[in-house]
Scaffold this active site. Structure first.
Site, PDB file in Angstrom:
ATOM      1  N   GLU A 228       0.828  -1.209   0.000  1.00  0.00           N
ATOM      2  CA  GLU A 228       0.000   0.000   0.000  1.00  0.00           C
ATOM      3  C   GLU A 228       0.861   1.257   0.000  1.00  0.00           C
ATOM      4  OE1 GLU A 228      -3.030   0.094  -0.577  1.00  0.00           O
ATOM      5  OE2 GLU A 228      -3.863  -1.855  -0.023  1.00  0.00           O
ATOM      6  N   ARG A 232       0.852   3.793  -3.166  1.00  0.00           N
ATOM      7  CA  ARG A 232       0.237   5.105  -2.899  1.00  0.00           C
ATOM      8  C   ARG A 232       1.288   6.183  -2.664  1.00  0.00           C
ATOM      9  NH1 ARG A 232      -5.537   3.966   0.001  1.00  0.00           N
ATOM     10  NH2 ARG A 232      -5.615   1.751  -0.380  1.00  0.00           N
ATOM     11  N   ASP A 360      -5.374  -9.811  -8.101  1.00  0.00           N
ATOM     12  CA  ASP A 360      -5.573  -8.906  -9.241  1.00  0.00           C
ATOM     13  C   ASP A 360      -4.312  -8.352  -9.897  1.00  0.00           C
ATOM     14  OD1 ASP A 360      -5.115  -7.451  -6.904  1.00  0.00           O
ATOM     15  OD2 ASP A 360      -6.855  -6.144  -7.084  1.00  0.00           O
ATOM     16  N   GLU A 500     -11.685   1.021 -10.196  1.00  0.00           N
ATOM     17  CA  GLU A 500     -11.305   0.041 -11.222  1.00  0.00           C
ATOM     18  C   GLU A 500     -12.081   0.160 -12.532  1.00  0.00           C
ATOM     19  OE1 GLU A 500     -11.299  -0.575  -8.025  1.00  0.00           O
ATOM     20  OE2 GLU A 500      -9.216  -1.187  -7.721  1.00  0.00           O
TER      21      GLU A 500
HETATM   22  C1  DMJ Z   1      -6.158   0.860  -4.907  1.00  0.00           C
HETATM   23  O1  DMJ Z   1      -5.402   1.056  -3.769  1.00  0.00           O
HETATM   24  C2  DMJ Z   1      -5.354   0.233  -5.988  1.00  0.00           C
HETATM   25  O2  DMJ Z   1      -5.994   0.402  -7.200  1.00  0.00           O
HETATM   26  C3  DMJ Z   1      -5.120  -1.218  -5.737  1.00  0.00           C
HETATM   27  O3  DMJ Z   1      -4.392  -1.817  -6.771  1.00  0.00           O
HETATM   28  C4  DMJ Z   1      -6.439  -1.916  -5.604  1.00  0.00           C
HETATM   29  N1  DMJ Z   1      -7.254  -1.319  -4.622  1.00  0.00           N
HETATM   30  C5  DMJ Z   1      -7.384   0.107  -4.551  1.00  0.00           C
HETATM   31  C6  DMJ Z   1      -8.560   0.681  -5.277  1.00  0.00           C
HETATM   32  O4  DMJ Z   1      -9.686  -0.055  -5.255  1.00  0.00           O
END
Ligand code: DMJ
Length: 598
Positions: A228, A232, A360, A500
């Site tokens: 994260e 981010r 994912d 997404e």
């Molecule tokens: C975000 O922090 C990023 O896109 C991550 O890859 C997946 N989850 C969240 C958004 O839904």
């Protein structure tokens, strides 16, 4: 009543502020000590021990959890005690199912001895790769049409609430006018930097830049999630640097990158999920022994960019080793289980296979790393193509009634198919389209279009026009006229302002020029306007199934600023030239990074 005769007290007063009481040379300390009552002696010892303890805790490295590096971090230290390290965030602020600390597999924590490897890092001095020259600042001219203006208004509205009630904290709680702390890194500010830059919000960008320079510090003794913080914060800083050319962002990125490197000090090189930026120590999550597969394989764009930008190869070396390691593991026709052990380096046997949470972005970063490196690392492309083939073979299913395509999950040892799809999976059409643009099989575009249609349906069937977190699909034909294609369980009916599907609509619009994708995005934008907007910002909601009972959650995730609104803005760019996808690759948090030649 007689007045008390204080001259005959059976105690002497203990005045620690009066050194004369104890240090008068004419009276021996020993005599005084003997004259003290037991109570007084206890008080004395209590004070001495307390003083020693305070001294001990103030010495550097004296404690793991309580030390505060400087006065300004007091709030962070306090919050760190409120949110247990690595544990789930309390229900009312849990917003991200991928991040919930409730580990599948039972929660038994296997304590493993800390491993100190022979440092899987490259000696920077040995490799003479010059850093990139400082980039020229990119120029953006602000919104060019009504839809973009509406998106910028939404951004400014949300940002105003954050500035007023949560400045410097991770997230704003726009209804209660408070804030939520997750890592104590001003997540919303850092995640928003490049969005503001691209939207031409100069004043807001300058305000955020000043905060980064003056207040963004990483030395707090606190565990954070490697993935994260990488996507981010590291991604946000690097992107802000490449767009603006302002070195302050790179300086902060280097400090952060350095502090995250201990996560890779494992037997296999696969990183631990949690790293303490202050003490520079790392460990597996509190809820279980394994790291999430998508997390350890979705940090490569950022660490590689840090290396390429600074000329220090050790960052890239650490993450490339992870990718190579995972490449060499046995897979299920290109598909990966969602857990991997950092020490053994092996997948957890029979863990779920999904394109949703924890699976994912493994597939996303295979493709994007290949693109980032000028399409020169073949195994990344090959693993990506194998993954897509595996999906088509094992996961792609259709609903009985209208034949909507969706991506199912495989559960447990039996690999039973579960007809369920996370909203997170709706990133995939965008990635597929990016792959086709880069020369991968054109059938991937058909796959992308069909999945886009399904994701759109997950919005259309809801009265709020907002998708739930998880949708289930009916694959058996019951023969009933009323049979639905999809349904939502009440526990999955929340919407977290996720990006997404908007991300995918942007890619589909960018590569096809089909305005239907813009029109769909505009409908969804109205959904957010109508059902998530409040006086002080936009909030996650608990229920997309009833417009009269949306159950606002009082929480704005930083990806609303960093991704959702950015992708809306780019989707409504009629020129499709704002960000050139032959020069930039977006990380998993929507932060554009430059593409290299190799
Ligand atoms: C975000 O922090 C990023 O896109 C991550 O890859 C997946 N989850 C969240 C958004 O839904």
């Amino acid at each position: 009543m007689l007045p008390r005769d204080t001259s005959k007290t059976d105690y002497i007063s203990l005045n620690i502020n009066d050194p004369g009481t104890y240090l008068k040379p004419s009276r021996s300390l020993w005599r005084q000590w003997n004259q003290m009552s037991r109570f007084q002696r206890n008080v004395f010892w209590f004070l001495v021990i307390t003083a020693l303890l305070i001294l001990f805790y103030l010495l550097p490295g004296g404690t793991k959890n309580v030390i505060i590096d400087d006065g300004s971090d007091y709030v962070n230290a306090k919050v760190a005690q409120e949110i247990p390290k690595g544990d789930s965030i309390p229900e009312e602020v849990v917003v991200d199912s991928e991040n919930q600390g409730v580990g599948p597999g039972g929660g038994e924590v296997i304590e493993e001895p800390e491993f100190q490897p022979e440092i899987n890092q490259v000696d920077d001095d040995q490799i003479n790769e010059p850093p990139q020259p400082k980039p020229n600042a990119m120029v953006f001219h602000g919104p060019q049409n009504d839809r973009q203006k509406a998106v910028v208004r939404a951004f400014k509205h949300s940002w105003a609430g954050y500035v007023k009630f949560a400045w410097g904290h991770d997230n704003v709680k726009p209804i209660s006018r408070g804030y939520h702390e997750w890592f104590g890194l001003g997540l919303t500010i850092v995640d928003s930097l490049d969005t503001m830059y691209i939207m031409g919000l100069k004043e807001e960008f300058a305000q955020a830049r000043a905060w980064v320079e003056e207040s963004l510090v990483f030395h707090t003794n606190r565990d954070v999630n490697l993935f994260e913080v990488t996507i981010r914060v590291l991604g946000g800083l690097l992107s802000a640097y490449h767009l603006s050319g302002d070195k302050i962002f790179l300086e902060k990125a280097i400090d952060l990158g350095d502090r995250m490197m201990p996560a890779f000090s494992t037997r296999s090189g696969v990183p631990y999920s949690d790293v303490n930026l202050g003490t520079k120590s790392a460990h597996h999550p509190k809820w279980g022994p394994d790291s999430s597969t998508s997390e350890v394989t979705s940090i490569q764009l950022e660490f590689r960019d840090l290396s390429r930008t600074t000329g220090q190869p050790r960052f890239e070396a650490a993450v490339a080793k992870v990718s190579e390691h995972v490449h060499n593991l046995e897979k299920y026709d290109g598909l990966v289980p969602i857990f991997i052990n950092a020490n053994t380096g092996l997948f957890r046997e029979y863990a779920t296979i999904t394109l949703g949470a924890r699976g994912d972005s493994y597939y996303e970063y295979l493709l994007k790393q290949w693109v980032q490196t000028g399409r020169t690392i073949d195994y990344l492309r090959d693993d990506y193509v194998a993954g897509i083939q595996g999906m088509q073979k094992h996961l792609v299913r259709r609903t009985a009634k209208n034949k909507f395509l969706f991506i199912a999950e495989l559960i447990g040892a039996s690999r039973d198919m579960k007809p369920k799809m996370d909203h997170l999976t709706c990133y995939l059409p965008g990635t597929l389209a990016l792959g086709v643009h880069n020369g991968l099989p054109s059938e991937h575009m058909d796959f992308a279009k069909e999945l886009t249609r399904t994701c759109y349906q997950t919005h259309v069937i809801q009265p709020t026009f907002l998708a739930p977190e998880i949708t289930y699909f009916n694959v058996q034909d019951t023969g009933e006229e009323s049979q639905m294609d999809m349904y939502v369980k009440s526990t999955d009916a929340h919407n977290l302002l996720r990006p997404e599907f908007i991300e995918s609509l942007f890619y589909m619009w960018y590569f096809t020029g089909n305005k239907t994708y813009q029109a769909w995005g505009w409908q969804i934008f109205q959904g957010f306007e109508n059902h998530t907007k409040f006086e002080n910002g936009y909030t996650s909601i608990g229920n997309v199934r009833n417009r009269n009972n949306t159950r606002p959650r009082d929480m704005t995730e930083s990806f609303w600023f960093g991704e959702t609104l950015k992708y809306f803005y780019l989707l409504f760019d009629d020129t499709r030239q704002l960000v050139d996808l032959d020069r930039w690759v977006f990380n998993s948090e929507g932060h554009p990074l430059p593409i290299h030649e190799s």
